[in-house]
Design an enzyme around this catalytic site. Structure first.
Site, short mmCIF file in Angstrom:
data_model
loop_
_atom_site.label_atom_id
_atom_site.label_comp_id
_atom_site.label_asym_id
_atom_site.label_seq_id
_atom_site.Cartn_x
_atom_site.Cartn_y
_atom_site.Cartn_z
N ASP A 1 65.67 49.65 18.54
CA ASP A 1 65.23 49.04 17.29
C ASP A 1 65.70 49.98 16.18
OD1 ASP A 1 63.90 47.44 15.43
OD2 ASP A 1 61.99 48.48 15.71
N ASP B 1 64.26 50.00 12.25
CA ASP B 1 63.18 50.41 11.36
C ASP B 1 62.05 51.06 12.16
OD1 ASP B 1 64.61 49.33 9.30
OD2 ASP B 1 63.41 47.50 9.12
#
Length: 275
Positions: free
Chosen positions: A11, A13
């Site tokens: 991922d 963020d």
């Protein structure tokens, strides 16, 4: 490369960077109040596209946005961790609900763009008027990804992860790193041979803790960038060590090599597949 059976999917963020890139840009450019006013009226992805047009209308340029992105907070051990994982031969990919423009500006600034073979995210592009436009990964106004898990309407990471899995050889081992609700669906798609690295005390961790039996992969949590580096490299080196031991057994050159029981078990699995 030694670790070419390993693929790590990150991922972005609050995993690679320490904050949400959308919120960071909005807050740093001084548009938080408008963002908060629009958010209850439309999906997040649509709000971000609307905000980029408003930011342009208020005289902010693409370079203003890029400058904000280049000073985004990141833990000092994240960049070394990613570079070391790549140096060990791992294939690295990104699966994120941010957008291509934000991610690529940040990765280029950090010297990490070439480490990643693929970025799966919402399209972000500069139009003919110099405005940044952000589109949904899935056009949810015309079709739905149909996922029952807590995925945003514009992206189901589980569907994307299944597509990645289908493109890989059977020998590939996946390490998945994430923090948010959207990472839960992809976590459910991992296999027993894989590893899941959820960020401790973040939304995906809380969901996983509700019923860990739903997760097939081995779970190794992390709390910050230093933790991420330690856990990620520990997993990679464990896999590489196991592969080396199996290779020694297969070659027959093992008289002077210490062979663990786990390596012998892995050899049995390999032989059972090849026969």
């Amino acid at each position: 490369m030694a670790g070419n059976t390993i693929i790590a999917v990150f991922d972005f963020d609050k995993t690679i960077i320490d904050v949400d890139s959308d919120n960071w840009v909005i807050d740093e450019l001084g548009f938080t109040d408008l963002f908060n006013k629009l958010l209850p009226t439309m999906p997040w992805n649509s709000v971000m596209d609307k905000m980029m047009m408003e930011i342009h209308a208020q005289g902010k340029t693409i370079e203003d946005i890029s400058a904000v992105l280049r000073r985004i907070p990141i833990h000092p051990r994240i960049v070394p961790a990613i570079k070391e994982a790549r140096a060990l031969g791992c294939e690295l990919r990104i699966l994120s609900d941010a957008n291509t423009f934000f991610i690529e500006v940040i990765l280029e600034h950090l010297g990490l763009r070439e480490c990643f073979s693929e970025i799966n995210t919402n399209p972000g592009f500069v139009d003919e008027e110099g405005r940044l436009r952000i589109s949904p990964y899935v056009d949810f106004n015309n079709c739905s990804h149909g996922c029952p898990n807590p995925c945003p309407p514009n992206m189901c990471k589980g569907v994307i992860l299944e597509r990645i899995q289908a493109s890989l050889g059977a020998e590939k081992i996946m390490i998945y790193l994430g923090d948010g609700l959207g990472d839960y669906c992809s976590s459910l798609r991992l296999k027993e041979k894989d590893y899941l690295m959820p960020r401790k005390d973040f939304p995906v961790w809380n969901l996983i803790c509700d019923n860990t039996m739903l997760i097939k992969a081995k779970i190794e949590e992390w709390a910050d960038g230093a933790d991420l580096e330690r856990v990620l490299l520990q997993i990679i080196n464990k896999i590489l060590s196991r592969e080396k031991q199996v290779a020694v057994l297969l070659s027959g050159d093992y008289k002077l090599q210490p062979i663990t029981m786990s390596a012998q078990e892995n050899l049995i699995r390999v032989l059972s597949v090849t026969q």
